[in-house]
Scaffold this active site. Sequence first.
Site, PDB file in Angstrom:
ATOM      1  N   LYS A   1      93.628  26.817 146.411  1.00 46.29           N
ATOM      2  CA  LYS A   1      93.316  26.778 147.854  1.00 46.29           C
ATOM      3  C   LYS A   1      94.492  26.171 148.560  1.00 46.29           C
ATOM      4  O   LYS A   1      95.110  25.118 147.680  1.00 46.29           O
ATOM      5  CB  LYS A   1      91.908  26.166 148.166  1.00 46.29           C
TER       6      LYS A   1
ATOM      7  N   TYR B   1      84.690  35.846 151.804  1.00 45.76           N
ATOM      8  CA  TYR B   1      83.428  35.079 152.062  1.00 45.76           C
ATOM      9  C   TYR B   1      82.323  35.417 152.642  1.00 45.76           C
ATOM     10  O   TYR B   1      81.397  34.977 153.299  1.00 45.76           O
ATOM     11  CB  TYR B   1      83.795  33.634 152.766  1.00 45.76           C
TER      12      TYR B   1
ATOM     13  N   PHE C   1      78.915  26.372 157.385  1.00 45.48           N
ATOM     14  CA  PHE C   1      80.450  26.137 156.802  1.00 45.48           C
ATOM     15  C   PHE C   1      81.301  27.546 156.848  1.00 45.48           C
ATOM     16  O   PHE C   1      82.391  27.005 157.005  1.00 45.48           O
ATOM     17  CB  PHE C   1      80.365  25.435 155.722  1.00 45.48           C
TER      18      PHE C   1
ATOM     19  N   ARG D   1      84.518  29.193 135.816  1.00 44.18           N
ATOM     20  CA  ARG D   1      83.491  28.348 136.700  1.00 44.18           C
ATOM     21  C   ARG D   1      83.669  27.037 136.079  1.00 44.18           C
ATOM     22  O   ARG D   1      83.220  25.885 136.709  1.00 44.18           O
ATOM     23  CB  ARG D   1      82.141  29.105 136.806  1.00 44.18           C
TER      24      ARG D   1
ATOM     25  N   THR E   1      80.680  22.325 143.155  1.00 50.30           N
ATOM     26  CA  THR E   1      81.338  22.694 144.242  1.00 50.30           C
ATOM     27  C   THR E   1      81.751  21.320 145.130  1.00 50.30           C
ATOM     28  O   THR E   1      82.837  21.290 145.593  1.00 50.30           O
ATOM     29  CB  THR E   1      80.480  23.671 145.211  1.00 50.30           C
TER      30      THR E   1
ATOM     31  N   ARG F   1      87.961  20.180 139.763  1.00 49.18           N
ATOM     32  CA  ARG F   1      87.423  19.447 141.027  1.00 49.18           C
ATOM     33  C   ARG F   1      87.090  18.071 140.674  1.00 49.18           C
ATOM     34  O   ARG F   1      87.416  16.840 141.527  1.00 49.18           O
ATOM     35  CB  ARG F   1      86.229  19.983 141.520  1.00 49.18           C
TER      36      ARG F   1
ATOM     37  N   ASN G   1      88.261  21.937 147.979  1.00 49.74           N
ATOM     38  CA  ASN G   1      87.603  21.723 146.688  1.00 49.74           C
ATOM     39  C   ASN G   1      88.735  22.173 145.688  1.00 49.74           C
ATOM     40  O   ASN G   1      88.484  22.830 144.717  1.00 49.74           O
ATOM     41  CB  ASN G   1      86.303  21.923 146.436  1.00 49.74           C
TER      42      ASN G   1
ATOM     43  N   HIS H   1      88.988  28.312 143.650  1.00 45.88           N
ATOM     44  CA  HIS H   1      87.778  29.460 143.601  1.00 45.88           C
ATOM     45  C   HIS H   1      87.941  30.105 142.588  1.00 45.88           C
ATOM     46  O   HIS H   1      88.938  30.555 141.984  1.00 45.88           O
ATOM     47  CB  HIS H   1      88.019  30.284 144.916  1.00 45.88           C
TER      48      HIS H   1
ATOM     49  N   GLU I   1      86.509  40.914 144.576  1.00 47.10           N
ATOM     50  CA  GLU I   1      87.336  39.895 145.036  1.00 47.10           C
ATOM     51  C   GLU I   1      88.797  40.448 144.473  1.00 47.10           C
ATOM     52  O   GLU I   1      89.881  40.211 145.162  1.00 47.10           O
ATOM     53  CB  GLU I   1      86.875  38.582 144.681  1.00 47.10           C
TER      54      GLU I   1
HETATM   55  P1  IDP Z   1      81.912  27.714 144.926  1.00 44.32           P
HETATM   56  O1  IDP Z   1      83.273  27.681 145.499  1.00 44.32           O
HETATM   57  O2  IDP Z   1      81.771  26.566 144.106  1.00 44.32           O
HETATM   58  O3  IDP Z   1      81.419  28.907 144.261  1.00 44.32           O
HETATM   59  P2  IDP Z   1      80.275  28.345 147.122  1.00 44.32           P
HETATM   60  O4  IDP Z   1      78.953  28.012 147.467  1.00 44.32           O
HETATM   61  O5  IDP Z   1      80.409  29.862 146.866  1.00 44.32           O
HETATM   62  O6  IDP Z   1      80.998  27.461 146.278  1.00 44.32           O
HETATM   63  O7  IDP Z   1      81.164  27.930 148.517  1.00 44.32           O
HETATM   64  C1  IDP Z   1      82.109  28.599 148.885  1.00 44.32           C
HETATM   65  C2  IDP Z   1      83.203  27.462 149.364  1.00 44.32           C
HETATM   66  O8  IDP Z   1      82.620  26.947 150.693  1.00 44.32           O
HETATM   67  C3  IDP Z   1      83.167  26.137 148.362  1.00 44.32           C
HETATM   68  O9  IDP Z   1      83.913  26.245 147.565  1.00 44.32           O
HETATM   69  C4  IDP Z   1      83.640  25.188 149.621  1.00 44.32           C
HETATM   70  O10 IDP Z   1      84.926  25.179 149.953  1.00 44.32           O
HETATM   71  C5  IDP Z   1      82.935  25.709 150.813  1.00 44.32           C
HETATM   72  N1  IDP Z   1      81.633  25.191 150.950  1.00 44.32           N
HETATM   73  C6  IDP Z   1      80.383  25.515 150.448  1.00 44.32           C
HETATM   74  N2  IDP Z   1      79.435  24.634 150.694  1.00 44.32           N
HETATM   75  C7  IDP Z   1      79.825  23.831 151.756  1.00 44.32           C
HETATM   76  C8  IDP Z   1      79.164  22.733 152.293  1.00 44.32           C
HETATM   77  O11 IDP Z   1      78.164  22.674 152.384  1.00 44.32           O
HETATM   78  N3  IDP Z   1      80.085  22.085 153.276  1.00 44.32           N
HETATM   79  C9  IDP Z   1      81.399  22.534 153.602  1.00 44.32           C
HETATM   80  N4  IDP Z   1      81.917  23.483 152.752  1.00 44.32           N
HETATM   81  C10 IDP Z   1      81.093  24.103 151.999  1.00 44.32           C
HETATM   82 MG    MG Z   2      81.164  30.830 145.326  1.00 41.38          MG
END
Ligand code: IDP
Ligand code: MG
Length: 158
Positions: free
Chosen positions: A11, A51, A59, A87, A93, A104, A114, A117, A128
């Site tokens: 990212k 996304y 968010f 993963r 996350t 992370r 974070n 992805h 994707e």
């Molecule tokens: P992941 O990347 O661990 O699969 P996802 O739930 O798919 O997590 O969320 C996609 C991305 O959206 C996350 O990696 C993070 O950058 C962002 N994100 C997810 N939840 C939140 C939140 O509650 N606040 C701010 N950013 C979030």
């Molecule tokens: Mg995800």
Amino acid sequence: MAVQRTLVLLKPDAVQRGLVGTILTRFEQKGLKLVAMKLRHFPASTFEKHYEPHKAKPFYPGLVKYMSSSPVVALALEGVDAIEVVRGMMGATNSRKAAPGTIRGDLGMSFSNNLVHGSDSPESAASELANFFGDAGEVCNWTPVSTPWIYNVAEELA
Ligand code: IDP
Ligand code: MG
């Protein structure tokens, strides 16, 4: 056990913080095969599509803005159970809660920024990968000389 391909994104924060090599090295050292890689400042539309499953979340607008604010490195990685393996290497996350030893957990402090992805299912990996490496010839089919040392070929790649 199945050989899978997964989409990984390093990212904008990973690129800006100079962590591309560090993170890529972890995947290489694990034994995942790099089959595609590009650095690009992608438009917002690429991440709106990427996304899409999060479209209703609060968010989502900030996420699309952050991802399109600066260059990203897209990788396609291949290996046995590669989706789950990646993963696990990424960690939770929220980087503050991610376990030490994960990308992370070791390198980040943010929930949203974070670093990385990884696709979460074979279905999402397919769509994707098509979004980031849809053009012919972008994914490289090759056999690393290390393959028979990384795997028990007869048992795991049969
Ligand atoms: P992941 O990347 O661990 O699969 P996802 O739930 O798919 O997590 O969320 C996609 C991305 O959206 C996350 O990696 C993070 O950058 C962002 N994100 C997810 N939840 C939140 C939140 O509650 N606040 C701010 N950013 C979030
Ligand atoms: Mg995800």
